[in-house]
Design an enzyme around this catalytic site. Structure first.
Site, short mmCIF file in Angstrom:
data_model
loop_
_atom_site.label_atom_id
_atom_site.label_comp_id
_atom_site.label_asym_id
_atom_site.label_seq_id
_atom_site.Cartn_x
_atom_site.Cartn_y
_atom_site.Cartn_z
N SER A 103 0.70 -1.22 0.04
CA SER A 103 -0.14 -0.32 0.10
C SER A 103 0.65 1.44 -0.29
O SER A 103 0.52 2.47 -0.46
CB SER A 103 -0.97 -0.06 0.94
N HIS B 150 -4.94 -2.72 -2.79
CA HIS B 150 -4.84 -1.94 -4.30
C HIS B 150 -5.15 -2.96 -5.21
O HIS B 150 -4.12 -1.44 -6.38
CB HIS B 150 -3.53 -1.17 -3.48
N LYS C 238 -11.74 0.94 -2.54
CA LYS C 238 -10.83 1.79 -2.90
C LYS C 238 -10.78 1.88 -4.71
O LYS C 238 -11.65 2.44 -5.12
CB LYS C 238 -9.54 1.41 -2.59
C1 LIG Z 1 -7.38 0.29 3.36
C2 LIG Z 1 -6.68 -1.15 3.44
C3 LIG Z 1 -6.80 -2.05 4.34
C4 LIG Z 1 -8.00 -1.60 5.24
O1 LIG Z 1 -9.51 -1.81 4.36
P1 LIG Z 1 -10.43 -0.89 4.92
O2 LIG Z 1 -11.72 -1.01 4.00
O3 LIG Z 1 -10.24 0.41 4.69
O4 LIG Z 1 -10.74 -0.79 6.40
C5 LIG Z 1 -6.68 -3.19 4.41
N1 LIG Z 1 -5.58 -3.83 3.80
C6 LIG Z 1 -4.77 -3.15 2.60
C7 LIG Z 1 -3.60 -3.13 2.18
C8 LIG Z 1 -5.26 -1.53 2.47
O5 LIG Z 1 -4.76 -0.34 1.95
#
Ligand SMILES: *Cc1c(COP(=O)(O)O)cnc(C)c1O
Length: 386
Positions: free
Chosen positions: A179, A207, A239
């Site tokens: 990330s 991602h 995302k």
């Molecule tokens: C954003 C993210 C999460 C958390 O997801 P949310 O739905 O925002 O709680 C988990 N793992 C990774 C790699 C992320 O980038």
């Protein structure tokens, strides 16, 4: 009580002194590549809305229509009376999309990761995590009570050395696309090692899903890996999908185990049905709008070749995350503030989100960025002291 709170105030001062203090900016527009934040119009290079679906008219319409049918709140957990036909349909479509037997919705990705790892492992088992894994995966590993081992970033040899001890269940856990670095996990090697060591492999593709692969199937589609290779797939919906929530996909036995045992599934309110309906529409767009991935790729290429001409050092990656390593936290913040003055929102990422001394600008791209946005950002980067 009051003395413990003066301790807290002291801690806050320390955080400020280390240039690690965080504060929030107020946004007063929909999510997008041009947003209004703290009363300033800016071009946004910090969102995870990679395909530009968070404010898509069809996604919004699906959400509105579903609120007519279901209202807003889901009223309870999935196991009580919160699991609607929309949730069920979305789960079936996500299973189909990922080529897996079943999918299970979670209210957030953070909760999915904690729930899954804790449901699969007990004391006496072992969990192996990449050092740069997302905080939710690390927390999940710690909370599970299993023996917790971190291996050097994408270092198969280090992981192999840490896997010598053979007792209990073994789970290898990694981000798909990291990330804060944007690089891809070395999945073909990881799947081979997992098979060799009789370990389970879990991928968090927050991602990669929707961005990588011919139809947005994510890192597993990118590498051509199946449910047999990677039994546990977790991905988020907030995302690239542009909505909210997360899902875990895998075998019948995995999903039924999670329904019985994942505490962050059992003991939490289901996401609103309207979010599930909006996500069904966004899933359709992820699959059919291949041009979004193509445009995103073109913008990334334009940025990377422009950055090279400026002599900027980027990491080698095809993902929508292009970090520019700065090092010092205060410098990263200063550069981010400079860019903001020029009308660009680029976040400075500091410890503990990244290792000490590795503060960076995390520049993210969207299919909705125009060429001109990219060129303007490159011009701005040329003026700031990198
Ligand atoms: C954003 C993210 C999460 C958390 O997801 P949310 O739905 O925002 O709680 C988990 N793992 C990774 C790699 C992320 O980038």
């Amino acid at each position: 009580m009051s003395s413990s709170f003066s301790n807290l105030a002291h801690e806050l001062e320390q955080i400020k002194l280390q240039s690690l203090y965080r504060s929030r900016r107020l946004i007063s527009s929909p999510q997008g590549v041009e947003i209004e934040i703290d009363d300033q119009q800016v071009i946004n290079f910090s969102s995870n809305d990679y395909l530009g679906l968070a404010n898509h008219p069809e996604v919004i319409n699906a959400f509105k229509k579903a609120t007519d049918e279901y209202g807003v709140g889901s009223g309870s957990a999935h196991l009580i009376c919160g699991h609607s036909r929309s949730h069920q349909a979305l789960e079936e479509e996500l299973a189909d999309f990922t080529g897996r037997d079943r999918a299970l919705l979670f209210s957030t990705g953070y909760m999915a990761n904690i729930g899954v790892i804790s449901a699969l492992l007990n004391r006496g088992d072992q969990v192996f995590e990449d050092r740069l894994n997302h905080a939710s995966l690390l927390d999940g590993g710690l909370l599970s009570g299993a023996k917790f081992k971190r291996y050097r970033h994408s270092d198969i040899n280090d992981l192999q050395r840490k896997m010598l001890h053979t007792e209990g269940r073994k789970l290898i856990v990694t981000d798909g696309v990291f990330s804060m670095d944007g690089d891809l996990a070395v999945l073909p090697e990881l799947t081979r090692l997992a098979k060799d060591k009789n370990a389970w492999l879990m991928i968090d593709d927050a991602h990669g899903i929707s961005v990588l692969g011919a139809t947005g199937g994510g890192i597993l589609q990118h590498y051509g890996l199946t449910q047999q290779d990677v039994p546990v797939l977790m991905a988020t919906l907030g995302k690239g999908f542009g909505t909210f929530g997360a899902f875990v996909a895998g075998s019948e036995v995995l999903v039924e185990t999670l329904i019985q045992k994942a505490r962050t599934y059992v003991f939490t309110t289901a996401m609103p049905a309207a979010v599930a309906e909006a996500t069904r529409t966004s899933l359709k767009l992820v699959i059919t709008d291949g041009w979004r991935r193509e445009v995103l790729r073109l913008r990334l290429e334009r940025f990377r070749s422009g950055a090279e001409q400026l002599g900027l050092k980027l990491m080698q990656t095809d993902s929508a995350i292009q970090p520019l390593l700065i090092g010092d936290s205060q410098r990263a913040v200063d550069i981010s503030n400079d860019l903001l003055k020029q009308g660009f929102l680029v976040s400075a990422i500091r410890p503990p989100t990244v290792p000490k001394g590795e503060a960076r600008l995390r520049i993210t791209f969207s299919a909705n960025h125009r060429e001109q946005h990219v060129d303007q950002l490159l011009d701005a980067l040329d003026t700031v002291a990198l």
